[in-house]
Design an enzyme around this catalytic site. Structure first.
Site, PDB file in Angstrom:
ATOM      1  N   CYS A 113      20.500 -70.744  63.576  1.00  0.00           N
ATOM      2  CA  CYS A 113      21.654 -71.805  62.828  1.00  0.00           C
ATOM      3  C   CYS A 113      21.205 -73.112  63.226  1.00  0.00           C
ATOM      4  O   CYS A 113      20.486 -73.721  62.363  1.00  0.00           O
ATOM      5  CB  CYS A 113      22.722 -71.354  63.660  1.00  0.00           C
ATOM      6  SG  CYS A 113      24.500 -71.809  62.658  1.00  0.00           S
ATOM      7  N   HIS A 227      24.224 -66.321  62.326  1.00  0.00           N
ATOM      8  CA  HIS A 227      24.123 -65.959  63.923  1.00  0.00           C
ATOM      9  C   HIS A 227      23.488 -64.468  64.324  1.00  0.00           C
ATOM     10  O   HIS A 227      24.245 -63.628  64.543  1.00  0.00           O
ATOM     11  CB  HIS A 227      25.363 -66.221  64.723  1.00  0.00           C
ATOM     12  CG  HIS A 227      25.586 -67.788  65.045  1.00  0.00           C
ATOM     13  ND1 HIS A 227      25.234 -68.227  66.060  1.00  0.00           N
ATOM     14  CD2 HIS A 227      25.996 -68.681  63.947  1.00  0.00           C
ATOM     15  CE1 HIS A 227      25.381 -69.739  65.765  1.00  0.00           C
ATOM     16  NE2 HIS A 227      25.841 -69.693  64.597  1.00  0.00           N
ATOM     17  N   GLU A 229      21.918 -63.409  66.567  1.00  0.00           N
ATOM     18  CA  GLU A 229      22.002 -63.063  67.921  1.00  0.00           C
ATOM     19  C   GLU A 229      23.445 -62.106  68.237  1.00  0.00           C
ATOM     20  O   GLU A 229      23.484 -61.628  69.522  1.00  0.00           O
ATOM     21  CB  GLU A 229      22.009 -64.266  68.799  1.00  0.00           C
ATOM     22  CG  GLU A 229      23.133 -64.974  69.242  1.00  0.00           C
ATOM     23  CD  GLU A 229      23.669 -65.960  67.978  1.00  0.00           C
ATOM     24  OE1 GLU A 229      23.085 -65.933  66.934  1.00  0.00           O
ATOM     25  OE2 GLU A 229      24.917 -66.615  68.028  1.00  0.00           O
TER      26      GLU A 229
END
Ligand SMILES: N[C@@H](CCC(=O)NCCCC(=O)O)C(=O)O
Length: 256
Positions: A113, A227, A229
């Site tokens: 990001c 994102h 993660e």
């Protein structure tokens, strides 16, 4: 066998508008520990107190995380605008230098990001501060309630929102084992013009650039606008990316 160590950059926050902190999204740390088998080690997004040589002598990889603050427009030739604050100039300075140092030395680098935007800008890309205002673009910002508040349910905020078409035969298509994926979306800025060494590896339906790699990088140097993660423990797309990063950090030798 000890775990590979991954440096995770922090970002400046003022808690209760008075208490200066360096924060990092916890999901980055869980993803690195649980999917990459790494020891995540956060460091301050402050060049004044970060000895880059000491940092890169310590880690087997670097993650540049997402963050609410935007990359300062002076980094890509635009004037600052209160409408696009907050900025985090210290993080900009350290992150942009780290991108080049990692790419030049082959230190595995995963940019997410804001980190993706830093990777792009470090190699001459320009950003648009609010891509949803461009003709034909979707709103890539996180979903909000009708009253404008951020949606309270994280599952909604981080739900997949759009497709990304990956370059056939490219690094991401090989990692993901497919050419079309769906991803979440929580960003306002986006790449307008990719720099000469920034290879576009994936774009959304509205042509927003969503995945890049740095051409000529000695090692793993991939960036994603979404994102990843958030859920690599269960999401096969994000798991593939973090597993690939895990292989890169496990195979990285600082001695080389
Ligand atoms: N600020 C940039 C990068 C977006 C980003 O990293 N989003 C994470 C948001 C986390 C949070 O809201 O705390 C942009 O907006 O493009």
């Amino acid at each position: 066998m000890t775990r590979p160590v991954v440096g995770v950059i922090g970002n400046h926050h003022l808690i209760e508008n008075r208490f200066a902190c360096q924060l990092v999204g916890e999901r980055n740390l869980w993803a690195l520990a649980q999917v990459c088998g790494a020891l995540p080690l956060t460091f301050a997004g402050c060049p004044e107190i970060t000895d880059m040589e000491a940092l890169l002598a310590t880690v087997d990889g670097i993650v540049l995380t997402g963050a609410r603050a935007n990359v300062h427009p002076s980094r890509f030739g635009l004037a600052e605008d209160p409408a696009h604050e907050p900025y985090d100039a210290r993080r900009d300075s350290l992150a942009l230098a780290l991108v080049e140092a990692c790419v030049d030395r082959g230190v595995p680098l995963l940019a997410i990001c804001r980190g993706f935007q830093e990777m792009a800008v470090a190699y001459g890309s320009t950003l648009h501060p609010e891509i949803r205002n461009l003709p034909g673009r979707m709103n890539h910002r996180m979903p909000r309630l009708p009253n404008g508040e951020i949606h309270p349910d994280q599952e909604v905020v981080f739900a997949d929102r759009h497709e990304v078409r990956l370059a056939p035969g490219g690094a991401f298509a090989r990692i993901m084992g497919r050419d079309l994926i769906r991803v979440n979306s929580l960003h306002g800025q986006g790449i307008m013009q990719a720099g000469p060494r920034v290879v576009v590896e994936g774009v959304a339906e509205d042509e927003t650039i969503e995945a890049i790699r740095v051409d000529g990088a000695k090692g793993f140097a991939l960036g994603v606008q979404w994102h990843a993660e958030y859920d690599p423990q269960t999401n096969p797309v994000n798991r593939a990316l973090f597993e690939a990063f895990g292989q890169a950090i496990s195979g990285y030798s600082k001695a080389a």
